[in-house]
Design a protein around this motif. Sequence first.
Motif, mmCIF file in Angstrom:
data_model
loop_
_atom_site.group_PDB
_atom_site.id
_atom_site.type_symbol
_atom_site.label_atom_id
_atom_site.label_comp_id
_atom_site.label_asym_id
_atom_site.label_seq_id
_atom_site.Cartn_x
_atom_site.Cartn_y
_atom_site.Cartn_z
ATOM 1 N N VAL A 3 0.803 -1.163 -0.121
ATOM 2 C CA VAL A 3 0.107 0.087 -0.158
ATOM 3 C C VAL A 3 0.815 1.204 -0.022
ATOM 4 O O VAL A 3 1.783 1.370 0.688
ATOM 5 C CB VAL A 3 -0.963 -0.054 1.101
ATOM 6 C CG1 VAL A 3 -1.814 1.153 1.450
ATOM 7 C CG2 VAL A 3 -2.079 -1.074 1.185
ATOM 8 N N TYR A 4 0.634 2.069 -0.742
ATOM 9 C CA TYR A 4 1.196 3.499 -0.995
ATOM 10 C C TYR A 4 0.449 4.543 0.181
ATOM 11 O O TYR A 4 -0.603 4.686 0.005
ATOM 12 C CB TYR A 4 1.274 3.931 -2.429
ATOM 13 C CG TYR A 4 2.121 5.179 -2.562
ATOM 14 C CD1 TYR A 4 3.524 5.209 -3.028
ATOM 15 C CD2 TYR A 4 1.492 6.600 -2.278
ATOM 16 C CE1 TYR A 4 4.055 6.316 -2.988
ATOM 17 C CE2 TYR A 4 2.306 7.562 -2.439
ATOM 18 C CZ TYR A 4 3.518 7.496 -2.876
ATOM 19 O OH TYR A 4 4.278 8.542 -2.872
ATOM 20 N N VAL A 5 1.256 5.180 0.985
ATOM 21 C CA VAL A 5 0.531 5.974 1.895
ATOM 22 C C VAL A 5 0.892 7.311 1.486
ATOM 23 O O VAL A 5 1.755 7.890 1.379
ATOM 24 C CB VAL A 5 0.947 5.693 3.258
ATOM 25 C CG1 VAL A 5 0.128 6.411 4.113
ATOM 26 C CG2 VAL A 5 0.916 4.279 3.722
ATOM 27 N N TYR A 6 -0.230 8.150 1.372
ATOM 28 C CA TYR A 6 -0.154 9.765 0.941
ATOM 29 C C TYR A 6 -0.234 10.578 2.170
ATOM 30 O O TYR A 6 0.785 11.555 2.406
ATOM 31 C CB TYR A 6 -1.192 10.136 -0.086
ATOM 32 C CG TYR A 6 -0.963 9.408 -1.250
ATOM 33 C CD1 TYR A 6 -0.628 9.888 -2.577
ATOM 34 C CD2 TYR A 6 -1.782 8.214 -1.476
ATOM 35 C CE1 TYR A 6 -0.679 9.399 -3.763
ATOM 36 C CE2 TYR A 6 -1.913 7.402 -2.643
ATOM 37 C CZ TYR A 6 -1.135 7.977 -3.783
ATOM 38 O OH TYR A 6 -1.143 7.222 -4.890
ATOM 39 N N SER A 7 -1.129 10.422 3.080
ATOM 40 C CA SER A 7 -1.363 11.542 3.988
ATOM 41 C C SER A 7 -2.140 10.649 5.149
ATOM 42 O O SER A 7 -2.776 9.773 5.081
ATOM 43 C CB SER A 7 -2.202 12.581 3.667
ATOM 44 O OG SER A 7 -1.553 13.183 2.459
ATOM 45 N N ILE A 8 -2.065 11.540 6.272
ATOM 46 C CA ILE A 8 -2.900 11.162 7.453
ATOM 47 C C ILE A 8 -3.811 12.429 7.684
ATOM 48 O O ILE A 8 -3.219 13.453 7.886
ATOM 49 C CB ILE A 8 -2.298 10.683 8.740
ATOM 50 C CG1 ILE A 8 -1.381 9.217 8.202
ATOM 51 C CG2 ILE A 8 -3.144 10.421 9.897
ATOM 52 C CD1 ILE A 8 -0.203 8.988 9.202
ATOM 53 N N VAL A 9 -4.999 12.115 7.856
ATOM 54 C CA VAL A 9 -6.006 13.163 8.320
ATOM 55 C C VAL A 9 -7.081 12.763 9.565
ATOM 56 O O VAL A 9 -7.083 11.501 9.689
ATOM 57 C CB VAL A 9 -6.837 13.518 7.020
ATOM 58 C CG1 VAL A 9 -5.900 14.222 6.070
ATOM 59 C CG2 VAL A 9 -7.607 12.426 6.608
ATOM 60 N N ALA A 10 -7.749 13.553 10.080
ATOM 61 C CA ALA A 10 -8.714 13.012 10.870
ATOM 62 C C ALA A 10 -9.888 12.392 10.122
ATOM 63 O O ALA A 10 -9.974 12.905 9.010
ATOM 64 C CB ALA A 10 -9.402 14.438 11.771
ATOM 65 N N THR A 11 -10.572 11.754 10.531
ATOM 66 C CA THR A 11 -11.721 10.904 10.089
ATOM 67 C C THR A 11 -12.974 12.159 9.523
ATOM 68 O O THR A 11 -13.595 12.016 8.558
ATOM 69 C CB THR A 11 -12.402 9.888 10.780
ATOM 70 O OG1 THR A 11 -12.830 10.565 11.837
ATOM 71 C CG2 THR A 11 -11.593 8.631 10.635
ATOM 72 N N THR A 12 -12.994 13.154 10.209
ATOM 73 C CA THR A 12 -13.958 14.310 9.874
ATOM 74 C C THR A 12 -13.480 15.072 8.710
ATOM 75 O O THR A 12 -14.243 15.885 8.313
ATOM 76 C CB THR A 12 -13.991 15.048 11.059
ATOM 77 O OG1 THR A 12 -12.775 15.722 11.520
ATOM 78 C CG2 THR A 12 -14.792 14.158 12.259
#
Length: 237
Positions: A3-12
Amino acid sequence: MAVYVYSIVATTHPQRLDDLDGVGDPPSTLRTVQSGKLAAVVSDAPEGLRPKRRDLAAHQTVQERLMSDGTLLPLQFGLTAPDDDAVRTALEERVEEYTNRLRVLDGCAEYHLKAAQDEESLLRQILLDSEEARGLNEEIKSGRGRPDLPVALGELIAQEVQQRQDEQATQVVGALGRLAREERVSQPTGEDFLNVSFLVESGRAESFLSAEKELADELGEDFAFRLRGPLPAYSFV
């Protein structure tokens, strides 16, 4: 599949990704992996991925879209995980760290500054200011100096250049750092004496840009400032 991972954000966080392409040829499909309060924007990782222009652009476009809708932790190009479960586990195990970092980055963007000074101008200034350097230079030009004088002059000038550039970098970072939430100084390369990123709140961005321009104008045409931003806060994740 990896899996290539771009970003992490809040689920909201709004996740308007349907019209964007992921990395790879043909382009991969973007999706999210969620765990509690956090979500990671991912796609299948193509084999043999290299930092080609199209893939770098795809990676950056994802960051910019997410940034336009809120706060994110933008990850560097090329980060992969074994599978979705590994991504989900990372979100679970580091939820406090990621949540705290999202809080710090909230309402901020990165501004990246590099600066250089004209080499000939700097050398002229050193010869004007340093009696020792000026004396060595005149003795060499006379043709009557010792054979080791050019080496001695070179070493003296190198020390002066380093000292002056360190002082100049400290001055610039100090002046602009007052308007930033954080800064990250990196090793300059080439002819640059400064390579620094600032984390700037949106409400202070105009003041920061004005201060940078005033500082560049004050230092004069012998200095070249190259400022990029607002950018996703890569340097502060």
